[in-house]
Design an enzyme around this catalytic site. Structure first.
Site, PDB file in Angstrom:
ATOM      1  N   ASP A  86       0.812  -1.214   0.000  1.00  0.00           N
ATOM      2  CA  ASP A  86       0.000   0.000   0.000  1.00  0.00           C
ATOM      3  C   ASP A  86       0.849   1.268   0.000  1.00  0.00           C
ATOM      4  O   ASP A  86       2.074   1.217   0.164  1.00  0.00           O
ATOM      5  CB  ASP A  86      -0.946  -0.007   1.216  1.00  0.00           C
ATOM      6  CG  ASP A  86      -0.237  -0.320   2.534  1.00  0.00           C
ATOM      7  OD1 ASP A  86       1.003  -0.282   2.561  1.00  0.00           O
ATOM      8  OD2 ASP A  86      -0.918  -0.613   3.523  1.00  0.00           O
ATOM      9  N   ASN A 157      -7.040  -2.062  14.459  1.00  0.00           N
ATOM     10  CA  ASN A 157      -8.450  -2.302  14.120  1.00  0.00           C
ATOM     11  C   ASN A 157      -8.625  -3.541  13.240  1.00  0.00           C
ATOM     12  O   ASN A 157      -9.699  -3.758  12.676  1.00  0.00           O
ATOM     13  CB  ASN A 157      -9.049  -1.071  13.429  1.00  0.00           C
ATOM     14  CG  ASN A 157      -8.417  -0.785  12.069  1.00  0.00           C
ATOM     15  OD1 ASN A 157      -7.502  -1.495  11.646  1.00  0.00           O
ATOM     16  ND2 ASN A 157      -8.884   0.242  11.394  1.00  0.00           N
ATOM     17  N   HIS A 159      -6.951  -4.189  10.421  1.00  0.00           N
ATOM     18  CA  HIS A 159      -6.740  -4.032   8.974  1.00  0.00           C
ATOM     19  C   HIS A 159      -5.467  -4.744   8.531  1.00  0.00           C
ATOM     20  O   HIS A 159      -4.535  -4.942   9.311  1.00  0.00           O
ATOM     21  CB  HIS A 159      -6.764  -2.559   8.540  1.00  0.00           C
ATOM     22  CG  HIS A 159      -5.568  -1.729   8.859  1.00  0.00           C
ATOM     23  ND1 HIS A 159      -5.626  -0.363   9.008  1.00  0.00           N
ATOM     24  CD2 HIS A 159      -4.255  -2.034   9.037  1.00  0.00           C
ATOM     25  CE1 HIS A 159      -4.429   0.125   9.254  1.00  0.00           C
ATOM     26  NE2 HIS A 159      -3.577  -0.868   9.281  1.00  0.00           N
ATOM     27  N   GLU A 164      -9.466  -1.641   5.432  1.00  0.00           N
ATOM     28  CA  GLU A 164     -10.076  -1.266   6.699  1.00  0.00           C
ATOM     29  C   GLU A 164     -11.310  -2.130   6.974  1.00  0.00           C
ATOM     30  O   GLU A 164     -11.793  -2.827   6.062  1.00  0.00           O
ATOM     31  CB  GLU A 164     -10.474   0.216   6.633  1.00  0.00           C
ATOM     32  CG  GLU A 164      -9.311   1.176   6.405  1.00  0.00           C
ATOM     33  CD  GLU A 164      -8.446   1.401   7.648  1.00  0.00           C
ATOM     34  OE1 GLU A 164      -8.330   0.480   8.493  1.00  0.00           O
ATOM     35  OE2 GLU A 164      -7.879   2.494   7.775  1.00  0.00           O
TER      36      GLU A 164
HETATM   37  C1  GLP Z   1      -0.180   0.467   8.617  1.00  0.00           C
HETATM   38  C2  GLP Z   1      -0.039  -0.295   7.281  1.00  0.00           C
HETATM   39  C3  GLP Z   1      -0.173  -1.762   7.501  1.00  0.00           C
HETATM   40  C4  GLP Z   1       0.616  -2.123   8.746  1.00  0.00           C
HETATM   41  C5  GLP Z   1      -0.104  -1.607   9.950  1.00  0.00           C
HETATM   42  C6  GLP Z   1       0.639  -1.809  11.255  1.00  0.00           C
HETATM   43  O1  GLP Z   1      -1.138   1.431   8.564  1.00  0.00           O
HETATM   44  N1  GLP Z   1      -0.912   0.109   6.242  1.00  0.00           N
HETATM   45  O2  GLP Z   1       0.276  -2.466   6.360  1.00  0.00           O
HETATM   46  O3  GLP Z   1       0.723  -3.500   8.855  1.00  0.00           O
HETATM   47  O4  GLP Z   1      -0.548  -0.281   9.759  1.00  0.00           O
HETATM   48  O5  GLP Z   1       1.705  -0.944  11.378  1.00  0.00           O
HETATM   49  P1  GLP Z   1       2.750  -1.033  12.565  1.00  0.00           P
HETATM   50  O6  GLP Z   1       3.620  -2.189  12.273  1.00  0.00           O
HETATM   51  O7  GLP Z   1       3.476   0.284  12.512  1.00  0.00           O
HETATM   52  O8  GLP Z   1       1.979  -1.192  13.816  1.00  0.00           O
END
Ligand code: GLP
Length: 266
Positions: A86, A157, A159, A164
């Site tokens: 993404d 959440n 995702h 989402e």
């Molecule tokens: C982000 C990304 C996800 C990621 C998640 C967790 O928003 N879009 O791909 O896995 O949130 O991020 P983190 O590892 O910083 O907790």
């Protein structure tokens, strides 16, 4: 040395075989980095290509650090093609909080993966071209032969990527609006939610489920609830990561804190 004999720290017994719990963040990340190294080595030996699906965020940082170490020690990534999950939209790829910048700095530049082999959704694509861009992203994955290993994190959440709550299991690469919780969780890199893009381009759940293997890396107490809901709760669009239960090749790699909500009976 066989892959199992070099596993760093044994996963805790008592949970399901697809849920590996490590004592520390570092050992969990080491395990993932070594899984990736195995795939790269296997592809190099058979003179084929390793196609990796990659994630951003805090969780995989140490995995990427270890891959950079392996590269310094001689591991070649010449046979590797990557697809990121993404990117925010709209965002300039040079923005310090863009996923493009993150990947260049933490992985692609240090291990020498050129742009042509490092695919990412383009956060700078004009609105009217997003649909065509997303279709082309799907086609590029197809042309590569499909993703061998998709690395995922999980949002608090539930995702995955930026899919989402509400995301359908057959969703494909597309533009999505970010959930208020996601804006809150990710605002630090932008210096406040008011400075953040409100949207993103993400691979869909359907796209992710087509990867041959999937590793979900979740670290820290803040992920315990989402992990529990995804692994043990109902399979529902309310928890996008729960769709992963439809895939036979998913491994959850957790530290103790992220596993804290799981039932021991498994
Ligand atoms: C982000 C990304 C996800 C990621 C998640 C967790 O928003 N879009 O791909 O896995 O949130 O991020 P983190 O590892 O910083 O907790």
């Amino acid at each position: 040395m066989s892959p199992s004999s070099e596993s760093p720290g044994r996963a805790q017994a008592g949970l399901r075989p697809d849920v590996l719990v490590f004592a520390t963040r570092a050992t969990a990340c080491e395990f993932v980095a070594r899984r990736i190294r195995e795939i790269v080595l296997r592809a190099a030996r058979s003179r084929s290509r390793a196609v990796l699906g990659l994630a951003t965020g805090r969780s995989p940082l140490h995995v990427y650090r270890r891959l950079c170490d392996f590269h310094r020690e001689g591991l070649s990534f010449a046979c590797v093609e990557t697809f990121n999950l993404d990117e925010y939209w709209p965002i300039d790829p040079r923005h310090p909080a863009s996923f493009h910048r993150y990947m260049r700095e933490h992985l692609f530049d240090p291990i020498g993966i050129p742009r042509e082999r490092a695919h990412m959704p383009d956060g700078a694509v004009p609105e009217e071209e997003i649909e065509a861009h997303c279709l082309e992203y799907e086609r590029a994955i197809e042309r590569s032969g499909g993703i061998d290993l998709q690395l995922l994190g999980i949002g608090a959440n539930g995702h995955i990527g930026f899919n989402e709550p509400g995301s359908a299991p057959d969703s494909r690469t597309r533009k999505v609006l970010l959930h208020p919780g996601t804006l809150r969780d990710n605002q630090a890199a932008f210096g406040g939610t008011d400075r953040m893009p409100r949207a993103a381009i993400t691979m869909g759940i359907g796209t992710i489920l087509e990867a041959r293997r999937i590793v979900v890396l979740a670290l820290g107490e803040a992920k315990a609830q989402a992990v529990r809901a995804a692994v043990e709760g109902p399979v529902t669009p309310d928890v996008p990561a729960s769709w992963l239960r439809r895939h036979p090749g998913v491994v959850w790699v957790l530290d103790r804190a992220a596993a804290g909500g799981l039932s021991r009976a498994g």
